[in-house]
Design a protein around this motif. Structure first.
Motif, PDB file in Angstrom:
ATOM      1  N   ARG A  56       4.345   4.127  -2.516  1.00 22.01           N
ATOM      2  CA  ARG A  56       3.232   4.055  -2.712  1.00 22.01           C
ATOM      3  C   ARG A  56       3.155   3.130  -3.988  1.00 22.01           C
ATOM      4  O   ARG A  56       3.687   3.121  -4.946  1.00 22.01           O
ATOM      5  N   GLY A  57       2.549   2.147  -3.132  1.00 20.48           N
ATOM      6  CA  GLY A  57       1.684   1.071  -4.403  1.00 20.48           C
ATOM      7  C   GLY A  57       0.572   1.786  -5.260  1.00 20.48           C
ATOM      8  O   GLY A  57      -0.051   3.107  -5.227  1.00 20.48           O
ATOM      9  N   ASN A  58      -0.666   0.966  -5.701  1.00 16.80           N
ATOM     10  CA  ASN A  58      -1.102   0.817  -7.333  1.00 16.80           C
ATOM     11  C   ASN A  58      -2.561   1.124  -5.933  1.00 16.80           C
ATOM     12  O   ASN A  58      -3.658   0.384  -5.701  1.00 16.80           O
ATOM     13  N   PHE A  59      -3.222   1.705  -4.822  1.00 21.75           N
ATOM     14  CA  PHE A  59      -4.098   2.086  -3.903  1.00 21.75           C
ATOM     15  C   PHE A  59      -4.632   2.836  -4.008  1.00 21.75           C
ATOM     16  O   PHE A  59      -3.993   4.506  -4.563  1.00 21.75           O
ATOM     17  N   PRO A  60      -6.004   3.317  -3.983  1.00 27.35           N
ATOM     18  CA  PRO A  60      -6.855   5.275  -4.590  1.00 27.35           C
ATOM     19  C   PRO A  60      -6.069   5.573  -3.347  1.00 27.35           C
ATOM     20  O   PRO A  60      -5.653   5.104  -2.393  1.00 27.35           O
ATOM     21  N   ASP A  61      -6.648   7.136  -3.353  1.00 28.40           N
ATOM     22  CA  ASP A  61      -6.579   7.958  -2.485  1.00 28.40           C
ATOM     23  C   ASP A  61      -7.734   7.525  -0.667  1.00 28.40           C
ATOM     24  O   ASP A  61      -7.019   7.985  -0.125  1.00 28.40           O
ATOM     25  N   ARG A  62      -8.385   7.120  -0.859  1.00 27.58           N
ATOM     26  CA  ARG A  62      -9.107   6.676  -0.118  1.00 27.58           C
ATOM     27  C   ARG A  62      -8.002   6.021   1.106  1.00 27.58           C
ATOM     28  O   ARG A  62      -8.808   6.254   2.319  1.00 27.58           O
ATOM     29  N   PHE A  63      -6.559   5.420   0.902  1.00 31.58           N
ATOM     30  CA  PHE A  63      -5.779   4.256   1.457  1.00 31.58           C
ATOM     31  C   PHE A  63      -4.554   5.672   2.080  1.00 31.58           C
ATOM     32  O   PHE A  63      -4.187   6.548   0.650  1.00 31.58           O
ATOM     33  N   SER A  64      -4.368   6.361   2.961  1.00 28.60           N
ATOM     34  CA  SER A  64      -4.293   7.416   3.344  1.00 28.60           C
ATOM     35  C   SER A  64      -3.330   7.007   4.708  1.00 28.60           C
ATOM     36  O   SER A  64      -3.568   5.541   5.285  1.00 28.60           O
ATOM     37  N   GLY A  65      -2.052   7.385   5.524  1.00 25.15           N
ATOM     38  CA  GLY A  65      -1.586   6.858   6.035  1.00 25.15           C
ATOM     39  C   GLY A  65      -0.723   8.178   7.083  1.00 25.15           C
ATOM     40  O   GLY A  65      -0.685   9.674   6.630  1.00 25.15           O
ATOM     41  N   HIS A  66      -0.036   7.744   8.406  1.00 23.35           N
ATOM     42  CA  HIS A  66       0.394   8.203   8.672  1.00 23.35           C
ATOM     43  C   HIS A  66       1.501   8.042   9.836  1.00 23.35           C
ATOM     44  O   HIS A  66       0.981   7.244  10.160  1.00 23.35           O
ATOM     45  N   GLN A  67       2.379   8.213  10.114  1.00 26.47           N
ATOM     46  CA  GLN A  67       3.571   8.468  10.877  1.00 26.47           C
ATOM     47  C   GLN A  67       3.885   9.466  11.983  1.00 26.47           C
ATOM     48  O   GLN A  67       4.570  10.429  11.902  1.00 26.47           O
ATOM     49  N   ILE A  83       0.590  -1.147  -0.155  1.00 31.51           N
ATOM     50  CA  ILE A  83       0.354  -0.492   0.069  1.00 31.51           C
ATOM     51  C   ILE A  83       1.232   1.183  -0.034  1.00 31.51           C
ATOM     52  O   ILE A  83       1.201   1.983  -0.430  1.00 31.51           O
ATOM     53  N   PHE A  84       1.835   1.584   0.961  1.00 27.76           N
ATOM     54  CA  PHE A  84       2.231   2.393   1.294  1.00 27.76           C
ATOM     55  C   PHE A  84       3.679   2.213   2.161  1.00 27.76           C
ATOM     56  O   PHE A  84       3.579   0.802   2.697  1.00 27.76           O
ATOM     57  N   GLN A  85       4.842   2.773   2.021  1.00 32.29           N
ATOM     58  CA  GLN A  85       5.723   2.947   2.901  1.00 32.29           C
ATOM     59  C   GLN A  85       5.587   4.392   3.776  1.00 32.29           C
ATOM     60  O   GLN A  85       6.266   5.112   3.132  1.00 32.29           O
ATOM     61  N   TYR A  86       6.381   4.054   5.111  1.00 36.49           N
ATOM     62  CA  TYR A  86       6.484   5.579   5.559  1.00 36.49           C
ATOM     63  C   TYR A  86       7.987   5.319   6.817  1.00 36.49           C
ATOM     64  O   TYR A  86       8.506   4.668   7.061  1.00 36.49           O
ATOM     65  N   TYR A  87       8.536   6.383   6.671  1.00 37.67           N
ATOM     66  CA  TYR A  87       9.449   6.707   6.502  1.00 37.67           C
ATOM     67  C   TYR A  87      10.003   8.255   7.235  1.00 37.67           C
ATOM     68  O   TYR A  87       9.760   9.129   6.417  1.00 37.67           O
ATOM     69  N   GLU A  88      10.577   7.940   8.245  1.00 37.80           N
ATOM     70  CA  GLU A  88      10.517  10.260   9.114  1.00 37.80           C
ATOM     71  C   GLU A  88       9.651  10.768   8.865  1.00 37.80           C
ATOM     72  O   GLU A  88       9.023  11.907   8.335  1.00 37.80           O
ATOM     73  N   GLU A  89       8.176   9.863   9.351  1.00 34.69           N
ATOM     74  CA  GLU A  89       7.126  10.665   9.117  1.00 34.69           C
ATOM     75  C   GLU A  89       6.332  10.827   7.794  1.00 34.69           C
ATOM     76  O   GLU A  89       5.341  11.943   7.709  1.00 34.69           O
ATOM     77  N   SER A 103       2.927   4.024  13.519  1.00 33.86           N
ATOM     78  CA  SER A 103       1.998   4.042  12.064  1.00 33.86           C
ATOM     79  C   SER A 103       0.455   4.204  11.878  1.00 33.86           C
ATOM     80  O   SER A 103       0.257   3.075  13.129  1.00 33.86           O
ATOM     81  N   GLU A 104       0.014   4.397  10.775  1.00 28.94           N
ATOM     82  CA  GLU A 104      -1.402   4.498  11.178  1.00 28.94           C
ATOM     83  C   GLU A 104      -2.437   4.601   9.545  1.00 28.94           C
ATOM     84  O   GLU A 104      -1.414   5.163   9.191  1.00 28.94           O
ATOM     85  N   LEU A 105      -3.441   3.453   9.589  1.00 30.92           N
ATOM     86  CA  LEU A 105      -3.358   3.268   8.269  1.00 30.92           C
ATOM     87  C   LEU A 105      -5.209   3.946   8.400  1.00 30.92           C
ATOM     88  O   LEU A 105      -5.601   3.382   9.248  1.00 30.92           O
ATOM     89  N   ASN A 106      -5.176   4.993   7.497  1.00 33.92           N
ATOM     90  CA  ASN A 106      -6.794   5.076   7.312  1.00 33.92           C
ATOM     91  C   ASN A 106      -7.631   5.167   6.190  1.00 33.92           C
ATOM     92  O   ASN A 106      -6.570   4.832   4.824  1.00 33.92           O
ATOM     93  N   VAL A 107      -8.429   3.756   5.961  1.00 34.17           N
ATOM     94  CA  VAL A 107      -9.867   3.967   4.412  1.00 34.17           C
ATOM     95  C   VAL A 107     -10.351   4.707   5.019  1.00 34.17           C
ATOM     96  O   VAL A 107     -11.289   4.380   5.679  1.00 34.17           O
ATOM     97  N   ASN A 108     -10.726   5.875   4.313  1.00 37.03           N
ATOM     98  CA  ASN A 108     -12.085   6.048   3.826  1.00 37.03           C
ATOM     99  C   ASN A 108     -13.168   5.415   2.972  1.00 37.03           C
ATOM    100  O   ASN A 108     -12.861   4.651   2.032  1.00 37.03           O
ATOM    101  N   ALA A 109     -14.549   5.071   3.255  1.00 35.05           N
ATOM    102  CA  ALA A 109     -15.267   5.298   2.259  1.00 35.05           C
ATOM    103  C   ALA A 109     -14.957   4.136   1.828  1.00 35.05           C
ATOM    104  O   ALA A 109     -15.268   3.264   0.699  1.00 35.05           O
ATOM    105  N   LEU A 110     -15.591   2.932   2.879  1.00 34.11           N
ATOM    106  CA  LEU A 110     -15.552   1.262   2.883  1.00 34.11           C
ATOM    107  C   LEU A 110     -15.969   0.747   1.773  1.00 34.11           C
ATOM    108  O   LEU A 110     -17.184   1.249   2.177  1.00 34.11           O
ATOM    109  N   LEU A 111     -15.081  -0.163   1.172  1.00 29.02           N
ATOM    110  CA  LEU A 111     -15.654  -0.389  -0.368  1.00 29.02           C
ATOM    111  C   LEU A 111     -16.013  -2.163   0.069  1.00 29.02           C
ATOM    112  O   LEU A 111     -15.037  -2.515   1.273  1.00 29.02           O
TER     113      LEU A 111
END
Lengths: 112, 109
Positions: free
Chosen positions: A57-68, A46-52, A74-82
């Motif tokens: 990022r992989g081939n995932f829509p913007d509904r997938f977001s994250g934070h470090q 999905i994606f990788q975080y380093y130094e916040e 880290s957190e993974l957030n997914v909006n508008a779940l399908l």
């Protein structure tokens, strides 16, 4: 020394809802990656975080977001779940981007 | 896009028989990693191969990285019931770890 820990272990959500998954990396690791694993498939990056910051990022829509965070968790957030977002979400930590990844037990997300 | 293909998808063997899974990438890889995932579990790192033509052994497991750094194999000699699980190769390219579909190994005692 705790390994990679993820929470929650299981989660049931309704279509259209939002979800936040959490990950604490292995002690000493600074890089966190998230993967989605559908049943019978290999983990999909999905994606990788380093130094916040999101570094890859992989081939995932913007509904997938994250934070470090500063403590490397880290957190993974997914909006508008399908319905198709139902999967095992794996967090993996590593010391540097090219070294072995240590995976957590994953969060099993079911969207109904 | 970048793809890592792995065959076979399933392999059923009698305990004591050998097992091999093959991994092929459409592009050159920086390195290749192998993971094992037990049923209901999470992927566990087995090994990383970096050099062209590299061969590494772990007891009954032999890992190879192709000369062109596009393919790899895992061979298990004399399988045991503890070898049951899904074996994934994962190619590293551009900082992304791209997993194959995995080979599910079942071992009949």
């Amino acid at each position: 020394d705790a390994g990679v820990t993820q929470s929650p272990t299981h989660l049931i959500k309704t279509r259209g809802q939002q979800v936040t998954l959490r990950c604490s990396p292995k002690s000493g690791h600074d890089t966190v990656s998230w993967y989605q694993q559908a049943l019978g498939q290999g983990p999909q990056f999905i994606f990788q975080y380093y130094e916040e910051e999101e570094r890859q990022r992989g081939n995932f829509p913007d509904r997938f977001s994250g934070h470090q965070f500063p403590n490397y968790s880290s957190e993974l957030n997914v909006n508008a779940l399908l319905l198709g977002d139902s999967a095992l979400y794996l967090c993996a930590s590593s010391l540097e981007r090219n070294t072995e990844a240590f995976f957590g037990q994953g969060t099993r997300l079911t969207v109904v | 896009g970048q793809q890592v293909m792995q065959i076979p998808q399933y392999q059923h063997v009698q305990e004591g028989e050998d097992f091999t899974t093959y991994c092929n990438s459409s592009t050159t890889l920086s390195n290749i990693q192998w993971y094992k995932q037990r049923p209901g579990g999470h992927p566990v790192f087995l090994i990383q191969l970096v050099k062209s033509g590299e061969v590494k052994k772990q007891k009954r497991l032999t890992f190879q990285f192709g000369e062109a750094k596009k393919n790899s194999s895992l061979h298990i000699t004399a399988t045991q019931t503890t070898d049951v699980g899904t074996y994934f190769c994962a190619g590293l390219r551009g900082g992304k770890l791209i997993f194959g579909q995995g080979t599910e190994l079942s071992v009949k005692p």
